[in-house]
Design a protein around this motif. Structure first.
Motif, short mmCIF file in Angstrom:
data_model
loop_
_atom_site.label_atom_id
_atom_site.label_comp_id
_atom_site.label_asym_id
_atom_site.label_seq_id
_atom_site.Cartn_x
_atom_site.Cartn_y
_atom_site.Cartn_z
N GLN A 69 0.82 -1.21 0.00
CA GLN A 69 0.00 0.00 0.00
C GLN A 69 0.86 1.27 0.00
O GLN A 69 0.49 2.27 -0.61
N TYR A 70 2.02 1.20 0.67
CA TYR A 70 2.93 2.36 0.64
C TYR A 70 3.54 2.52 -0.77
O TYR A 70 3.68 3.64 -1.26
N LEU A 71 3.86 1.41 -1.41
CA LEU A 71 4.36 1.46 -2.79
C LEU A 71 3.28 2.00 -3.72
O LEU A 71 3.56 2.76 -4.65
N GLN A 72 2.03 1.61 -3.45
CA GLN A 72 0.88 2.11 -4.21
C GLN A 72 0.79 3.64 -4.09
O GLN A 72 0.50 4.33 -5.07
N SER A 73 1.08 4.15 -2.89
CA SER A 73 1.03 5.60 -2.66
C SER A 73 2.05 6.34 -3.52
O SER A 73 1.78 7.44 -4.00
N ILE A 74 3.23 5.71 -3.70
CA ILE A 74 4.26 6.34 -4.54
C ILE A 74 3.77 6.44 -5.98
O ILE A 74 3.85 7.50 -6.61
#
Length: 301
Positions: A69-74
């Motif tokens: 989900q953090y990678l998705q935010s990027i």
């Protein structure tokens, strides 16, 4: 808890804020480059959304997401705020507010078209008709009424405005697979997009910002258009018993926006702007009407 009256009030508050942003964009761009405006607005919006999460008691959710989900935010942050607002502010930098703002409203139609290949939705005849009506309005506005000559007032500005609608619609299609709380998701997208915007700003035009009205307008855009308006709209959708009634409030915004553009910016509103805007709204209304009929047929109305 569902509360339609509260939902309508939240929706009206959002629409009122959205109605002022075209004017604020032009005021900010008087002395700031688009990427400088984006940097200032992005910082302000991150602070507003962070504050909103603290007030709503959901700040801890920012730290409870998975690595994916953090990678998705990027990835989503590169689309919104980075690419979307760079195109949108670029369009407003080149076009009068009365032209750039209605063109941006066609994103809802682009969303309907992109939903066909990416979400497996069917394209109906009414969707095609809505597109013809909507883009007839785009041509009227972009040519300032000289439709037969197809002489666009600023082809690059028009391209940036229409390009921003494709990016924005694409963002919301990707967001349909986002399971995070909307405010948490947008906060992280902006947070991860901020370093990219700062680097581009530093490399291209520098980090020196003139103090004055333009800086204040850029802060206004970040606080209200990117921050508070999104929080209000997410609350309106959450509390709505009938989302269609709340969504229809959006149609007030472009007409109210012309009032601010005329009285604050002093732009003389061209007849072609009125004609084009009515066509765009009519096209969007046709497309929305079909969506409502589909929901009622499925028992959601």
């Amino acid at each position: 808890m569902k509360n339609q009256k509260q939902a309508m009030l939240f929706g009206l508050g959002t629409v009122l804020l959205w109605s002022t942003v075209a004017t604020a964009f032009k005021l900010a761009l008087a002395d700031l480059a688009p990427v400088q405006m984006l940097l200032v607005a992005c910082v302000a919006s991150i602070m507003v959304m962070g504050g909103a999460l603290v007030i709503m008691g959901r700040w801890q959710e920012v730290f409870q997401l998975s690595r994916r989900q953090y990678l998705q935010s990027i990835g989503m942050g590169l689309i919104n705020p980075c690419l979307y607002y760079f195109l949108l502010f670029g369009a407003f930098d080149r076009l009068p507010a009365q032209e750039a703002q209605p063109l941006n409203y066609t994103w809802a139609l682009v969303l309907a078209y992109l939903s066909v290949p990416f979400l497996g939705q069917k394209l109906r005849r009414i969707d095609i008709l809505a597109g013809l009506v909507c883009y007839a309005g785009v041509v009227v506005i972009a040519t300032r009424g000289a439709v037969t000559s197809l002489s666009f007032s600023d082809p690059l500005g028009v391209s940036l405005a229409l390009g921003s609608t494709v990016v924005w619609a694409s963002y919301w299609i990707i967001a349909t697979r986002d399971t995070r709380d909307p405010v948490v998701g947008l906060f992280l997208n902006f947070l991860f997009g901020l370093p990219v915007i700062a680097l581009v700003c530093w490399y291209t035009v520098g980090l020196e910002f003139p103090l004055g009205g333009s800086l204040a307008a850029a802060l206004y855009v970040g606080v209200f258009e990117m921050g508070i308006a999104f929080v209000l709209w997410s609350q309106a959708m959450k509390k709505a018993e009938n989302t269609s009634k709340v969504s229809n409030l959006i149609f007030i915004s472009p007409f109210l926006s012309l009032v601010f553009i005329y009285f604050i910016l002093g732009e003389v509103i061209l007849p072609s702007t009125y004609v084009g805007l009515v066509l765009i709204i009519a096209g969007l209304w046709l497309q929305q009407k079909k969506v409502k009929q589909r929901e009622q047929a499925l028992g959601h109305g």
